[in-house]
Design a protein around this motif. Structure first.
Motif, PDB file in Angstrom:
ATOM      1  N   LEU A   1       0.853  -1.186   0.000  1.00 39.12           N
ATOM      2  CA  LEU A   1       0.000   0.000   0.000  1.00 39.12           C
ATOM      3  C   LEU A   1       0.888   1.235   0.000  1.00 39.12           C
ATOM      4  CD1 LEU A   1      -2.659   1.649   0.402  1.00 39.12           C
ATOM      5  CD2 LEU A   1      -2.304   1.350   2.869  1.00 39.12           C
ATOM      6  N   ILE A   2       0.621   2.148  -0.931  1.00 36.40           N
ATOM      7  CA  ILE A   2       1.297   3.444  -0.955  1.00 36.40           C
ATOM      8  C   ILE A   2       0.223   4.510  -0.809  1.00 36.40           C
ATOM      9  CG2 ILE A   2       2.915   4.935  -2.168  1.00 36.40           C
ATOM     10  CD1 ILE A   2       4.111   2.207  -1.741  1.00 36.40           C
ATOM     11  N   ASN A   3       0.211   5.217   0.317  1.00 36.22           N
ATOM     12  CA  ASN A   3      -0.777   6.265   0.579  1.00 36.22           C
ATOM     13  C   ASN A   3      -0.221   7.620   0.158  1.00 36.22           C
ATOM     14  OD1 ASN A   3      -3.325   5.505   1.675  1.00 36.22           O
ATOM     15  ND2 ASN A   3      -2.322   4.821   3.550  1.00 36.22           N
ATOM     16  N   CYS A   4      -0.640   8.112  -1.006  1.00 32.24           N
ATOM     17  CA  CYS A   4      -0.158   9.410  -1.489  1.00 32.24           C
ATOM     18  C   CYS A   4      -1.271  10.450  -1.632  1.00 32.24           C
ATOM     19  CB  CYS A   4       0.539   9.255  -2.839  1.00 32.24           C
ATOM     20  SG  CYS A   4       2.166   8.494  -2.763  1.00 32.24           S
ATOM     21  N   ALA A   5      -2.525  10.047  -1.486  1.00 33.68           N
ATOM     22  CA  ALA A   5      -3.618  11.007  -1.636  1.00 33.68           C
ATOM     23  C   ALA A   5      -3.523  12.076  -0.552  1.00 33.68           C
ATOM     24  CB  ALA A   5      -4.960  10.286  -1.549  1.00 33.68           C
ATOM     25  N   GLY A   6      -3.725  13.319  -0.941  1.00 33.44           N
ATOM     26  CA  GLY A   6      -3.659  14.376   0.060  1.00 33.44           C
ATOM     27  C   GLY A   6      -4.021  15.734  -0.513  1.00 33.44           C
ATOM     28  N   VAL A   7      -4.255  16.674   0.384  1.00 35.31           N
ATOM     29  CA  VAL A   7      -4.511  18.064   0.018  1.00 35.31           C
ATOM     30  C   VAL A   7      -3.544  18.937   0.806  1.00 35.31           C
ATOM     31  CG1 VAL A   7      -6.936  17.708  -0.572  1.00 35.31           C
ATOM     32  CG2 VAL A   7      -6.313  18.271   1.790  1.00 35.31           C
TER      33      VAL A   7
END
Length: 253
Positions: free
Chosen positions: A81-87
């Motif tokens: 898992l690579i968590n890159c979603a963001g604001v």
């Protein structure tokens, strides 16, 4: 963990750090599912790398559960898992217009922190049921924080708080998942060439890059991707947040 043949989830895979990491994983032989709110963007990247693309609002339990299930149907349960979603909101708490709207602070927490936790919990639940690899591992999750978690600038209270939360959950999550052979590591990038920064004038980009001690430039998404691949390969990396910033320490402004 070897990458070849493994199923991988990449949130925020439609651009920037997520897209670069998706490309690197696919080049290493992984089966990549890209999750993003921008379906057109992830479909384009997925077509390029031979992956799969799915709509996902990381802050929504229902949306994330549906996306993770679709990815599992396509590639099997993910081991990466690579968590890159963001604001990246930028607003002072107190400004000429008054105070920061509470919903703006809430959105940063929901996307950056709750969204990271949301995918992490779903990934761990599925990976914990997989057979262990020869290394004893069942999976590895890489989250994305920011150097703002440590030295956030004026106007970054919401962003710094959300990314500080990502740093804070890294060690306890790694300790909890150790019994399953699931590692958790966080990368805290400095100033990188993302869509937001590329929209700035060239002079502004050069000025930001010059603030980095060495190399005196903006980080490249491919450098984030290379670190992510090393974390996956190096099973001793666990429960740690790694700054990727060229020795940058952010000034107050």
């Amino acid at each position: 963990m070897k990458i070849e043949g493994m199923a991988a989830l990449v949130t925020g895979g439609g651009s920037g750090l997520g897209a670069a990491t998706a490309r690197a994983l696919a080049a290493g032989g992984a089966k990549v599912a890209l999750l993003d709110r921008n379906v057109g963007a992830v479909e384009e990247i997925a077509a390029e790398i031979g992956g799969a693309a799915f709509f996902c609002d990381v802050a929504s339990a229902e949306s994330a559960e549906a996306a993770v299930q679709k990815a599992a149907d396509a590639h099997g349960a993910a081991r990466i898992l690579i968590n890159c979603a963001g604001v990246a909101p930028a607003r002072k708490v107190l400004n000429k217009a008054g105070t920061m709207p509470l919903d703006e602070f809430r959105q940063a927490i929901e996307v950056n922190l709750i969204g990271t936790f949301n995918l992490l919990r779903l990934f761990a639940a599925a990976a914990s049921q997989l057979d262990p690899l020869e290394t004893g591992e069942r999976g590895v999750a890489i989250n994305t924080a920011s150097v703002a978690a440590y030295d956030g600038q004026i106007g970054q209270t919401a962003y710094a708080a959300s990314k500080g939360g990502v740093v804070g959950l890294t060690l306890p999550a790694a300790r909890e998942f150790a019994q399953f052979g699931i590692r958790v590591v966080t990368i805290a990038p400095g100033i990188f060439e993302t869509a937001m920064l590329k929209g700035l004038p060239e002079a502004a980009q050069e000025s930001l890059g010059a603030a980095v001690p060495f190399p005196p430039r903006l980080g490249r998404p491919e450098e984030y991707a290379r670190l992510a691949l090393h974390i996956i390969a190096n099973e001793m990396l666990n429960g740690e947040t790694i700054r990727l910033d060229g020795a940058l320490r952010m000034a107050p402004r």
